[in-house]
Design an enzyme around this catalytic site. Structure first.
Site, mmCIF file in Angstrom:
data_model
loop_
_atom_site.group_PDB
_atom_site.id
_atom_site.type_symbol
_atom_site.label_atom_id
_atom_site.label_comp_id
_atom_site.label_asym_id
_atom_site.label_seq_id
_atom_site.Cartn_x
_atom_site.Cartn_y
_atom_site.Cartn_z
ATOM 1 N N ARG A 276 0.808 -1.225 0.000
ATOM 2 C CA ARG A 276 0.000 0.000 0.000
ATOM 3 C C ARG A 276 0.845 1.281 0.000
ATOM 4 O O ARG A 276 0.571 2.205 -0.761
ATOM 5 C CB ARG A 276 -0.888 -0.012 1.243
ATOM 6 C CG ARG A 276 -1.947 1.070 1.277
ATOM 7 C CD ARG A 276 -2.614 1.143 2.657
ATOM 8 N NE ARG A 276 -3.001 -0.136 3.177
ATOM 9 C CZ ARG A 276 -4.204 -0.708 2.999
ATOM 10 N NH1 ARG A 276 -5.130 -0.081 2.337
ATOM 11 N NH2 ARG A 276 -4.465 -1.894 3.511
ATOM 12 N N CYS A 347 -25.968 -4.297 -9.096
ATOM 13 C CA CYS A 347 -27.227 -4.540 -8.380
ATOM 14 C C CYS A 347 -26.979 -4.992 -6.957
ATOM 15 O O CYS A 347 -27.237 -6.153 -6.605
ATOM 16 C CB CYS A 347 -28.037 -5.583 -9.140
ATOM 17 S SG CYS A 347 -28.260 -5.094 -10.832
HETATM 18 N N1 LLP Z 1 3.273 -9.005 3.280
HETATM 19 C C1 LLP Z 1 2.279 -9.870 3.565
HETATM 20 C C2 LLP Z 1 2.627 -11.216 4.017
HETATM 21 C C3 LLP Z 1 0.943 -9.468 3.430
HETATM 22 O O1 LLP Z 1 -0.037 -10.323 3.728
HETATM 23 C C4 LLP Z 1 0.641 -8.155 2.967
HETATM 24 C C5 LLP Z 1 -0.744 -7.724 2.797
HETATM 25 C C6 LLP Z 1 1.707 -7.295 2.671
HETATM 26 C C7 LLP Z 1 3.012 -7.747 2.838
HETATM 27 C C8 LLP Z 1 1.499 -5.902 2.166
HETATM 28 O O2 LLP Z 1 0.883 -5.110 3.125
HETATM 29 P P1 LLP Z 1 0.684 -3.533 2.926
HETATM 30 O O3 LLP Z 1 2.049 -2.900 2.951
HETATM 31 O O4 LLP Z 1 -0.005 -3.335 1.617
HETATM 32 O O5 LLP Z 1 -0.145 -3.144 4.062
HETATM 33 N N2 LLP Z 1 -7.015 -5.657 0.560
HETATM 34 C C9 LLP Z 1 -6.761 -4.951 1.810
HETATM 35 C C10 LLP Z 1 -5.328 -5.121 2.279
HETATM 36 C C11 LLP Z 1 -4.943 -6.580 2.480
HETATM 37 C C12 LLP Z 1 -3.512 -6.762 2.867
HETATM 38 C C13 LLP Z 1 -3.136 -8.194 2.822
HETATM 39 N N3 LLP Z 1 -1.745 -8.445 3.096
HETATM 40 C C14 LLP Z 1 -7.122 -3.479 1.615
HETATM 41 O O6 LLP Z 1 -7.543 -3.110 0.525
HETATM 42 O O7 LLP Z 1 -7.018 -2.699 2.544
#
Ligand code: LLP
Length: 420
Positions: A276, A347
């Protein structure tokens, strides 16, 4: 969203008015700023300068080949959770030896492929997976480099669906079992212990939970050392939050400074898996207002993007800023603002991109759904037989189509009728 700003009342991405992108490529379209992605990645890389660490972009956040390619050119590593993601990295010019493979369930075929191309490390999440990886490596006459994802049981203080470091979550091995499982791994011939990892959640806006997790992991690393097992790298996962509205998360520089201070002079290499924080604010979703609908108690702006294009508001009640591409001159007759729910054509009552937004709108206006670069396109679907959006990358004043909008033919590819 520094690479997105108004100039002469027109929202620009870098040096290109977004209205130009909408005109050229239509809507809905995801638009990413190359500059914003690079700046975000370099905030990590620069904070680690002079060290032999790795920043492995978590490609689940945005897996477009062009996005991966510009990161690969900067020397990024990658965090993958499936063979598909691994193939994307290789196709985009990423190096296998800079890949970590995460996820609770790696299939034998995926393990085989990862061993064949020579990834940096498997982040193992259970004892059963350890045994499987050892067996598959033995069949190939190889030794798999491994790390265990340890669940430190800390509260990341984030949305329950994206919180992963608590005992009740399915992820990782319990910290209390870790010593025993590492010892088991040390007795196996076809795995080599190189690391320890964790990932406690996503969209964290404080440093404290990361530090709590580190304290627990560093204590475990010391215990392992005493038991004769040495750890070369500590992988802290992803999770650093971004500003969607008024959050003030730590910058990568602040976060890494705190991590380095805690590591002190331990000879540990570090791995980060940001998703993110590299791409969320480097992207917007452009969508056109199709209809305005004024009910007795609500105003709706029905737009051409929907929950299938951007699922985050429906799934996590996520708030994404929604702004017009053109600002109307104050005082002009069509500048009157109403409070709108911005909804799509799907929908489902859950099909909304934003609620109660004060906007002055006319049908035909194009809006930008902000902070859409992470978990936007990658979570999109074909629900309601809707083709997925196009993706465009802006570099200075040029727009490049990096994924064509899907066609109906793409959607039904592979479907077959019964013979009689
Ligand atoms: N590493 C692992 C093992 C992870 O499971 C994840 C994200 C990341 C790195 C990356 O995390 P970040 O830096 O993006 O926070 N779909 C959800 C977010 C799900 C995150 C899943 N794991 C949303 O849209 O908020």
């Amino acid at each position: 969203m520094d690479s997105f700003e108004y100039r002469d009342n027109k929202l620009h991405c870098e040096n290109l008015p977004l209205s130009e992108v909408a005109r050229q490529f239509g809507t809905p379209t995801y638009v990413y700023s190359r500059e914003a992605i690079e700046v975000a990645y370099l905030a990590y890389a620069n904070a680690l300068e002079g060290r032999d660490d790795m920043v492995c972009f978590a490609i689940k956040a945005n897996s477009n080949l062009a996005v991966l390619n510009i990161l690969a050119r900067l020397g990024a590593g990658f965090d993958v959770v499936s063979q598909g993601e691994l193939e994307r990295v290789l196709k985009a010019g990423g190096k296998a030896e800079r890949v970590v493979f995460s996820g609770v369930s790696k299939q034998s075929v995926e393990i085989r492929r990862a061993l064949e191309v020579g990834i940096h490390c498997f982040n193992i999440e259970s004892e059963a997976e350890l045994e499987r990886i050892d067996q598959v490596a033995a069949q190939q006459g190889k030794v798999a480099p491994i790390s265990f994802r340890v669940n430190p049981n800390v509260d990341a203080g984030t949305h329950p669906y994206i919180s992963t470091g608590l005992k009740e979550n399915k992820f990782g091995i319990a910290i209390d079992d870790a010593l025993r499982i590492y010892q088991r791994a040390a007795s196996l011939k076809h795995v080599k212990i190189i690391g320890m990892d964790c990932h406690i959640g996503s969209q964290l806006t404080e440093i404290a939970p990361f530090m709590d997790a580190m304290d627990k992991l560093l204590t475990l690393i010391d215990q392992l050392q005493e038991a004769g097992i040495s750890i070369e790298h500590l992988d802290l996962g992803g999770g650093l939050g971004v500003c969607y509205t008024d959050e003030v998360p730590p910058t990568p520089g602040e976060y890494i400074a705190a991590v380095l201070e805690k590591i002190g002079d331990r000879p540990l290499k570090l791995i980060f898996e940001p998703g993110r924080s590299i791409v969320a604010n480097a992207g917007v979703l452009l969508t056109e207002v199709e209809y305005l609908k004024h009910n007795e108690s609500k105003n709706f702006a029905i737009v051409d993007a929907a929950m299938n294009d951007m699922l985050r508001p429906a799934l996590y009640s996520a708030y994404l800023e929604i702004v017009p591409l053109m600002l109307r001159e104050a005082g002009s007759t069509d500048a009157v603002k109403h409070r709108y729910d911005i909804v799509g054509p799907v929908c489902e009552t859950g099909d909304f991109l934003g609620k109660d937004r004060e906007l002055s709108l006319c049908a035909g206006d194009v809006l930008a759904v902000c902070s859409a670069g992470a978990y936007g396109f990658t979570m999109s679907s074909n629900y309601n037989t809707r083709t997925r959006a196009a993706e465009v990358m802006v570099d200075d004043n040029q727009a490049y189509e990096i994924r064509a909008r899907e066609s109906f033919a793409d959607l039904i590819k592979g479907e077959k009728l019964l013979p009689n």
